[in-house]
Design an enzyme around this catalytic site. Structure first.
Site, PDB file in Angstrom:
ATOM      1  N   HIS A  29       0.803  -1.223   0.000  1.00 23.60           N
ATOM      2  CA  HIS A  29       0.000   0.000   0.000  1.00 23.60           C
ATOM      3  C   HIS A  29       0.836   1.272   0.000  1.00 23.60           C
ATOM      4  O   HIS A  29       0.278   2.367  -0.190  1.00 23.60           O
ATOM      5  CB  HIS A  29      -0.971   0.005   1.183  1.00 23.60           C
ATOM      6  CG  HIS A  29      -2.260   0.686   0.882  1.00 23.60           C
ATOM      7  ND1 HIS A  29      -3.352   0.648   1.724  1.00 23.60           N
ATOM      8  CD2 HIS A  29      -2.658   1.436  -0.173  1.00 23.60           C
ATOM      9  CE1 HIS A  29      -4.353   1.324   1.197  1.00 23.60           C
ATOM     10  NE2 HIS A  29      -3.956   1.824   0.048  1.00 23.60           N
ATOM     11  N   ASP A  65      -9.726   0.062   4.272  1.00 25.07           N
ATOM     12  CA  ASP A  65      -8.522  -0.549   4.842  1.00 25.07           C
ATOM     13  C   ASP A  65      -8.797  -0.970   6.288  1.00 25.07           C
ATOM     14  O   ASP A  65      -9.503  -0.264   7.022  1.00 25.07           O
ATOM     15  CB  ASP A  65      -7.396   0.495   4.819  1.00 25.07           C
ATOM     16  CG  ASP A  65      -6.005  -0.089   4.925  1.00 25.07           C
ATOM     17  OD1 ASP A  65      -5.844  -1.172   5.525  1.00 25.07           O
ATOM     18  OD2 ASP A  65      -5.073   0.547   4.416  1.00 25.07           O
ATOM     19  N   HIS A  90      -6.390  -0.930   8.316  1.00 28.91           N
ATOM     20  CA  HIS A  90      -5.437  -0.060   9.006  1.00 28.91           C
ATOM     21  C   HIS A  90      -5.658   1.380   8.576  1.00 28.91           C
ATOM     22  O   HIS A  90      -6.299   1.640   7.548  1.00 28.91           O
ATOM     23  CB  HIS A  90      -4.007  -0.494   8.681  1.00 28.91           C
ATOM     24  CG  HIS A  90      -3.751  -1.943   8.949  1.00 28.91           C
ATOM     25  ND1 HIS A  90      -3.852  -2.917   7.964  1.00 28.91           N
ATOM     26  CD2 HIS A  90      -3.425  -2.602  10.083  1.00 28.91           C
ATOM     27  CE1 HIS A  90      -3.598  -4.107   8.493  1.00 28.91           C
ATOM     28  NE2 HIS A  90      -3.331  -3.942   9.780  1.00 28.91           N
ATOM     29  N   ASP A 145      -2.980   3.484   8.037  1.00 29.22           N
ATOM     30  CA  ASP A 145      -1.839   3.847   7.181  1.00 29.22           C
ATOM     31  C   ASP A 145      -1.449   5.313   7.361  1.00 29.22           C
ATOM     32  O   ASP A 145      -1.086   5.992   6.401  1.00 29.22           O
ATOM     33  CB  ASP A 145      -2.146   3.544   5.712  1.00 29.22           C
ATOM     34  CG  ASP A 145      -2.158   2.058   5.414  1.00 29.22           C
ATOM     35  OD1 ASP A 145      -1.880   1.271   6.328  1.00 29.22           O
ATOM     36  OD2 ASP A 145      -2.458   1.679   4.260  1.00 29.22           O
ATOM     37  N   HIS A 199       4.526   0.870   4.119  1.00 33.90           N
ATOM     38  CA  HIS A 199       3.146   0.624   3.700  1.00 33.90           C
ATOM     39  C   HIS A 199       2.150   0.980   4.803  1.00 33.90           C
ATOM     40  O   HIS A 199       0.936   0.936   4.567  1.00 33.90           O
ATOM     41  CB  HIS A 199       2.948  -0.813   3.195  1.00 33.90           C
ATOM     42  CG  HIS A 199       2.942  -1.876   4.235  1.00 33.90           C
ATOM     43  ND1 HIS A 199       2.385  -3.127   4.011  1.00 33.90           N
ATOM     44  CD2 HIS A 199       3.432  -1.923   5.495  1.00 33.90           C
ATOM     45  CE1 HIS A 199       2.526  -3.874   5.091  1.00 33.90           C
ATOM     46  NE2 HIS A 199       3.162  -3.164   5.992  1.00 33.90           N
ATOM     47  N   ASP A 231      -7.330  -1.682   0.291  1.00 36.82           N
ATOM     48  CA  ASP A 231      -6.375  -2.641   0.846  1.00 36.82           C
ATOM     49  C   ASP A 231      -7.160  -3.900   1.176  1.00 36.82           C
ATOM     50  O   ASP A 231      -8.099  -3.873   1.975  1.00 36.82           O
ATOM     51  CB  ASP A 231      -5.733  -2.061   2.108  1.00 36.82           C
ATOM     52  CG  ASP A 231      -4.606  -2.927   2.648  1.00 36.82           C
ATOM     53  OD1 ASP A 231      -4.712  -4.172   2.559  1.00 36.82           O
ATOM     54  OD2 ASP A 231      -3.633  -2.369   3.186  1.00 36.82           O
ATOM     55  N   ASP A 244      -6.713  -6.240   3.023  1.00 39.49           N
ATOM     56  CA  ASP A 244      -6.755  -6.742   4.407  1.00 39.49           C
ATOM     57  C   ASP A 244      -7.973  -6.236   5.171  1.00 39.49           C
ATOM     58  O   ASP A 244      -8.209  -6.646   6.307  1.00 39.49           O
ATOM     59  CB  ASP A 244      -5.460  -6.462   5.155  1.00 39.49           C
ATOM     60  CG  ASP A 244      -5.167  -4.984   5.388  1.00 39.49           C
ATOM     61  OD1 ASP A 244      -6.103  -4.173   5.454  1.00 39.49           O
ATOM     62  OD2 ASP A 244      -3.973  -4.643   5.522  1.00 39.49           O
ATOM     63  N   GLU A 285      -2.047  -5.043  -1.743  1.00 41.11           N
ATOM     64  CA  GLU A 285      -1.682  -5.956  -0.652  1.00 41.11           C
ATOM     65  C   GLU A 285      -2.097  -7.420  -0.884  1.00 41.11           C
ATOM     66  O   GLU A 285      -2.136  -8.216   0.067  1.00 41.11           O
ATOM     67  CB  GLU A 285      -2.228  -5.464   0.702  1.00 41.11           C
ATOM     68  CG  GLU A 285      -1.628  -4.139   1.159  1.00 41.11           C
ATOM     69  CD  GLU A 285      -0.195  -4.238   1.657  1.00 41.11           C
ATOM     70  OE1 GLU A 285       0.315  -5.366   1.842  1.00 41.11           O
ATOM     71  OE2 GLU A 285       0.416  -3.170   1.875  1.00 41.11           O
TER      72      GLU A 285
END
Length: 296
Positions: free
Chosen positions: A97, A124, A126, A128, A141, A223, A225, A268
């Protein structure tokens, strides 16, 4: 400008340069996507799409062993800017990412030449939004959104200064992050729809609000994830329970048909962890949904 009339240009970014510690299999993602003919899902939906051709440097942006992340990000920024200038929309397929710091820098450059700015929906697990001063891992990332907002991106990203208006940026689905990231985004006024809020309100309602925040025109950075690790495990940084792929598919219907969508980024994916192909199948389902007419 009606961007839905513009063909898509797929930019594969074969890099894990943003991951110093941890799994680096994301560098193999674009090649696996090409091998699987992932773009067929878009063509079935009636969209025109091509991989970046050899004249522009080949279908993949692949860093050499000596390449630095800032070099790659600038190459990608130029590629997305030129794609829009040529009357196409970028479909960026990564890669880790950190590449978002290049993708949306290039988009922002093009927009500003048109006298406008781009909003961004960041999907996402996260945030980031670390900087080199706050990161616990050292992995870039985990820093691109902060860099795009003008925080801590100069050294590793090759530039300094904000390229996004934080009032037009939001994060959807976050559930694994540190206090420093949350504080940075709060300071900038970025709206974060944490997973708990998505669960309480429903993704459809949250997505509608996210679209309103991003405004016109806008882009989406996904992303993988953010998806539930039990259903889509092939990512570099699994984050446990998250969105079911079917939930995101439902709100993505017609996304690439929107006249105000500038571009889309998906990152990702870790092919080495996709033993049963479930994660790639989820990406294909998302692209299929995004390409469909809303009335279908």
């Amino acid at each position: 400008m009606d961007f839905s009339r513009h063909p898509l240009c797929a930019l594969g970014v074969a890099s894990a340069l943003g991951i110093v510690h941890g799994a680096t299999g994301t560098a193999a993602a674009p090649a696996r996507m090409m091998e699987a003919d992932l773009l067929a899902a878009l063509r079935r939906g009636g969209l025109l799409v091509r991989w970046r051709d050899a004249v522009a440097g080949g279908p993949l942006l692949t860093p050499s062993a000596a390449a630095t992340l800032p070099d790659l990000l600038e190459d990608l920024a130029r590629a997305t800017e030129r794609t829009l200038a040529a009357g196409e929309r970028p479909l960026v397929l990564g890669g880790d990412h950190s590449i978002a710091a290049g993708t949306w820098r290039g988009v922002a450059r093009w927009c500003r030449r048109q006298g406008t700015e781009a909003g961004l929906i960041w999907v996402d697990a996260h945030l980031d939004a670390h900087t080199p001063a706050t990161t616990p891992s050292g992995n870039c990332h985990g820093m691109p959104l902060a860099a795009l907002l003008g925080e801590g991106g100069g050294a590793w990203a090759g530039h300094a200064g904000a390229v996004l208006d934080p009032r037009r940026v939001c994060v959807v689905g976050a559930h694994s992050f540190e206090a420093a990231e949350s504080a940075l985004l709060a300071r900038h006024g970025v709206r974060v729809f944490a997973l708990e809020e998505v669960r309480r309100r429903g993704l459809a309602e949250v997505w509608a609000e996210a679209l309103a925040i991003a405004g016109t025109p806008f882009g989406v950075s996904l992303d993988l994830d953010v998806l539930d690790s039990a259903l889509a495990p092939a990512v570099s940084t699994p984050a446990g329970p998250g969105l079911a792929p079917a939930e995101l598919v439902a709100v993505w219907r017609g996304l690439l048909r929107r006249p105000d969508l500038l571009g889309l980024e998906i990152v990702e994916y870790h092919p080495g962890r996709d033993r049963d192909g479930a994660t790639l199948a989820a990406v294909e389902a998302l692209l299929d949904a995004a390409s469909r007419q809303v009335s279908e």
